[in-house]
Motif scaffolding. Structure first.
Motif, PDB file in Angstrom:
ATOM      1  N   GLU A 164       0.882  -1.398   0.227  1.00  0.00           N
ATOM      2  CA  GLU A 164      -0.040  -0.093  -0.242  1.00  0.00           C
ATOM      3  C   GLU A 164       0.581   1.341   0.001  1.00  0.00           C
ATOM      4  O   GLU A 164       2.075   0.833   0.154  1.00  0.00           O
ATOM      5  CB  GLU A 164      -1.164  -0.189   1.313  1.00  0.00           C
ATOM      6  CG  GLU A 164      -0.140  -0.162   2.391  1.00  0.00           C
ATOM      7  CD  GLU A 164      -1.070  -0.183   3.846  1.00  0.00           C
ATOM      8  OE1 GLU A 164      -2.016   0.163   4.035  1.00  0.00           O
ATOM      9  OE2 GLU A 164      -0.998  -1.133   4.893  1.00  0.00           O
ATOM     10  N   ALA A 165      -0.171   2.817  -0.072  1.00  0.00           N
ATOM     11  CA  ALA A 165       1.182   3.687  -0.198  1.00  0.00           C
ATOM     12  C   ALA A 165       1.721   4.094   0.691  1.00  0.00           C
ATOM     13  O   ALA A 165       2.743   4.364   0.692  1.00  0.00           O
ATOM     14  CB  ALA A 165       0.282   4.767  -0.407  1.00  0.00           C
ATOM     15  N   GLN A 166       1.092   3.911   2.461  1.00  0.00           N
ATOM     16  CA  GLN A 166       1.969   3.803   2.941  1.00  0.00           C
ATOM     17  C   GLN A 166       2.452   2.563   3.859  1.00  0.00           C
ATOM     18  O   GLN A 166       0.775   2.578   5.111  1.00  0.00           O
ATOM     19  CB  GLN A 166       1.618   5.108   4.168  1.00  0.00           C
ATOM     20  CG  GLN A 166       1.730   6.352   3.594  1.00  0.00           C
ATOM     21  CD  GLN A 166       1.274   7.506   4.381  1.00  0.00           C
ATOM     22  OE1 GLN A 166       0.126   7.807   4.227  1.00  0.00           O
ATOM     23  NE2 GLN A 166       2.301   7.995   5.048  1.00  0.00           N
ATOM     24  N   SER A 189       7.174   5.090   1.835  1.00  0.00           N
ATOM     25  CA  SER A 189       5.874   4.683   0.511  1.00  0.00           C
ATOM     26  C   SER A 189       7.285   4.583  -0.246  1.00  0.00           C
ATOM     27  O   SER A 189       6.219   4.048  -1.121  1.00  0.00           O
ATOM     28  CB  SER A 189       5.953   6.083   0.615  1.00  0.00           C
ATOM     29  OG  SER A 189       4.848   6.073   1.039  1.00  0.00           O
ATOM     30  N   ASN A 208       0.940  10.894   2.196  1.00  0.00           N
ATOM     31  CA  ASN A 208       0.675   9.503   1.176  1.00  0.00           C
ATOM     32  C   ASN A 208       1.290   9.755   0.211  1.00  0.00           C
ATOM     33  O   ASN A 208       1.158  11.639  -0.497  1.00  0.00           O
ATOM     34  CB  ASN A 208      -1.089   9.593   0.225  1.00  0.00           C
ATOM     35  CG  ASN A 208      -0.937   8.795  -0.687  1.00  0.00           C
ATOM     36  OD1 ASN A 208       0.764   8.539  -1.380  1.00  0.00           O
ATOM     37  ND2 ASN A 208      -2.049   7.745  -1.172  1.00  0.00           N
ATOM     38  N   ASN A 210       2.023  10.535  -3.104  1.00  0.00           N
ATOM     39  CA  ASN A 210       1.238  10.158  -4.568  1.00  0.00           C
ATOM     40  C   ASN A 210      -0.277  11.613  -4.548  1.00  0.00           C
ATOM     41  O   ASN A 210      -0.173  11.543  -5.390  1.00  0.00           O
ATOM     42  CB  ASN A 210       0.319   8.133  -5.030  1.00  0.00           C
ATOM     43  CG  ASN A 210       2.097   7.950  -5.045  1.00  0.00           C
ATOM     44  OD1 ASN A 210       3.075   8.173  -5.125  1.00  0.00           O
ATOM     45  ND2 ASN A 210       1.229   6.322  -4.682  1.00  0.00           N
ATOM     46  N   GLU A 211      -0.089  11.740  -3.329  1.00  0.00           N
ATOM     47  CA  GLU A 211      -1.587  12.741  -3.290  1.00  0.00           C
ATOM     48  C   GLU A 211      -0.624  14.256  -4.242  1.00  0.00           C
ATOM     49  O   GLU A 211       0.580  14.424  -3.529  1.00  0.00           O
ATOM     50  CB  GLU A 211      -1.689  13.192  -2.228  1.00  0.00           C
ATOM     51  CG  GLU A 211      -3.525  13.887  -2.022  1.00  0.00           C
ATOM     52  CD  GLU A 211      -4.088  14.138  -1.092  1.00  0.00           C
ATOM     53  OE1 GLU A 211      -4.498  15.061  -0.667  1.00  0.00           O
ATOM     54  OE2 GLU A 211      -3.723  13.711  -0.341  1.00  0.00           O
TER      55      GLU A 211
END
Length: 414
Positions: A164-166, A189, A208, A210-211
């Motif tokens: 997962e992202a984190q 991450s 995150n 990726n945001e």
């Protein structure tokens, strides 16, 4: 392991001398810096001896069917006596597909994985960067979709993943698809294998990473959310242990200062000093405890992702003149060979080495001496010899590397 299909045709000579169009080199460098918006890492480092306890995917084998198409500079026929008969290394390619479905590899280097990227809406005003990873499966002889949020591959095909992202643990893939999990003190991450394949570097962020903020419908960004790094973990793969060290950093508009990378020998880590006015900015080095450290010899950014060749004989660098974007420097003599247009292609970026004698590059179609036929963002993977006289297409052309739906490769030494 050698690949069965050998490129049998001869290769060409230099294309006619051309001048890089105004601003193309600078645009290539800017795109390279922007790549963190789409990617966590590109694997680069010295030849590795991977520890026995590290799990691995099965050895790669070449899929059946399809030879790499050989392109000849200046359009000369294969039987032209003026063309060198020196062949390239054994190559497996999928020159008509983008992204590829067949194995992309040379005798020394393989594209073990790639990811596609898209923007996923999470509210009326926010989107995140969504990566979908594909790993090569020798049983099916194709790249297959995975559930992982992040992937990295060490030399020999050893795969590490985040779910997962984190993520609060890092996984090591086994040959039958089983996963060995190692718990982390802090969520991470970003992950990168050390050059020797014995350790993993994982980077932690306050949110995150990726945001990326507000995006237009075509995927172009109108607002970027700065990424804040909190620290990093180093995982001893053999021992199955991870330790976390705080190393805060604020991000610039593209998050360049927050990602961490291994030094060439794997004894240090580094990030970009984006407070500098130089372009590209200098690197800041740290030891594995997170303490500032003096830079190793010749640590300057080369402007090319490939960096040093496996033995250190050559370095892929940003070309110092206007005749090319990328170049090859002999590290002992200092001699520089610009990678000029070859076989109807501009060489835009050197991303990985295949031994000491070939580079895997991104290249766009050449339009006379005026630049790219369509766009610098429409490009394909091309295998190029260090003297620039040989070129083999490895994939078809991406239609636009800057827009959602595009893909990015992950190479590692075999």
């Amino acid at each position: 392991m050698k690949i069965d299909d050998v490129v049998k045709d001869t290769l060409g000579r230099w294309a006619e001398e051309a001048t890089v169009p105004q601003g193309l080199a600078d645009r290539a460098l800017r795109r390279r810096r922007r790549s963190r918006v789409r990617a966590f890492a590109v694997m680069a480092g010295a030849t590795a001896t991977v520890v026995a306890t590290a799990l691995t995917v099965p050895a790669l084998v070449q899929p059946s069917g399809g030879e790499a198409g050989v392109i000849l500079a200046e359009g000369k026929p294969a039987d032209d006596p003026a063309i060198s008969l020196t062949g390239p290394p054994e190559v497996s390619a999928d020159p008509d597909a983008t992204p590829p479905t067949k194995l992309v590899a040379t005798e020394k280097t393989a594209m073990y994985a790639y990811y596609t990227w898209d923007n996923e809406k999470i509210s009326d005003t926010r989107q995140i960067l969504k990566q979908t990873w594909y790993l090569y499966n020798p049983d099916s002889a194709t790249y297959e979709k995975t559930p992982w949020a992040a992937v990295d591959v060490a030399a020999g095909g050893h795969v590490a993943v985040l779910e997962e992202a984190q993520a609060r643990r890092v996984g090591l893939l086994g040959p039958e698809g089983q996963v060995r999990w190692i718990d982390l003190e802090q969520p991470a991450s970003q992950l990168k294998w050390s050059p020797d394949g014995r350790k993993l570097l994982l980077v932690s962020y306050a949110a995150n990473p990726n945001e990326q903020g507000v995006f237009d419908e075509d995927g172009s960004s109108r607002e970027i959310v700065p990424v804040t790094r909190t620290g990093f973990s180093v995982v001893d793969v053999a021992a199955g242990q991870a330790f976390f060290r705080p190393l805060p950093a604020g991000g610039d508009a593209w998050g360049r200062s927050v990602d961490l990378h291994w030094s060439d020998d794997g004894t240090l880590i580094w990030d970009w000093d984006t407070g500098s006015e130089s372009s590209p900015p200098p690197r800041r080095f740290y030891d594995l405890e997170g303490r500032p450290h003096a830079a190793p010899p010749d640590p300057a950014d080369t402007g090319q992702e490939a960096g040093l060749s496996p033995t250190g004989r050559f370095s892929a660098i940003h070309s110092p003149d206007r005749s090319a974007i990328a170049a090859v420097r002999d590290t002992s003599s200092g001699a520089i060979t610009p990678l000029k247009p070859v076989a109807g292609h501009w060489i835009e970026q050197a991303i990985a080495w295949s031994g000491d004698d070939h580079l895997i590059t991104w290249a766009c179609e050449l339009k006379g001496s005026a630049g790219c036929e369509v766009s610098e963002f429409r490009n394909r993977l091309l295998l190029v010899s260090v003297d620039g006289r040989q070129a083999v297409p490895l994939t078809g052309f991406r239609q636009n590397s800057q827009k959602p739906g595009s893909w990015e490769p992950l190479f590692a030494r075999r």
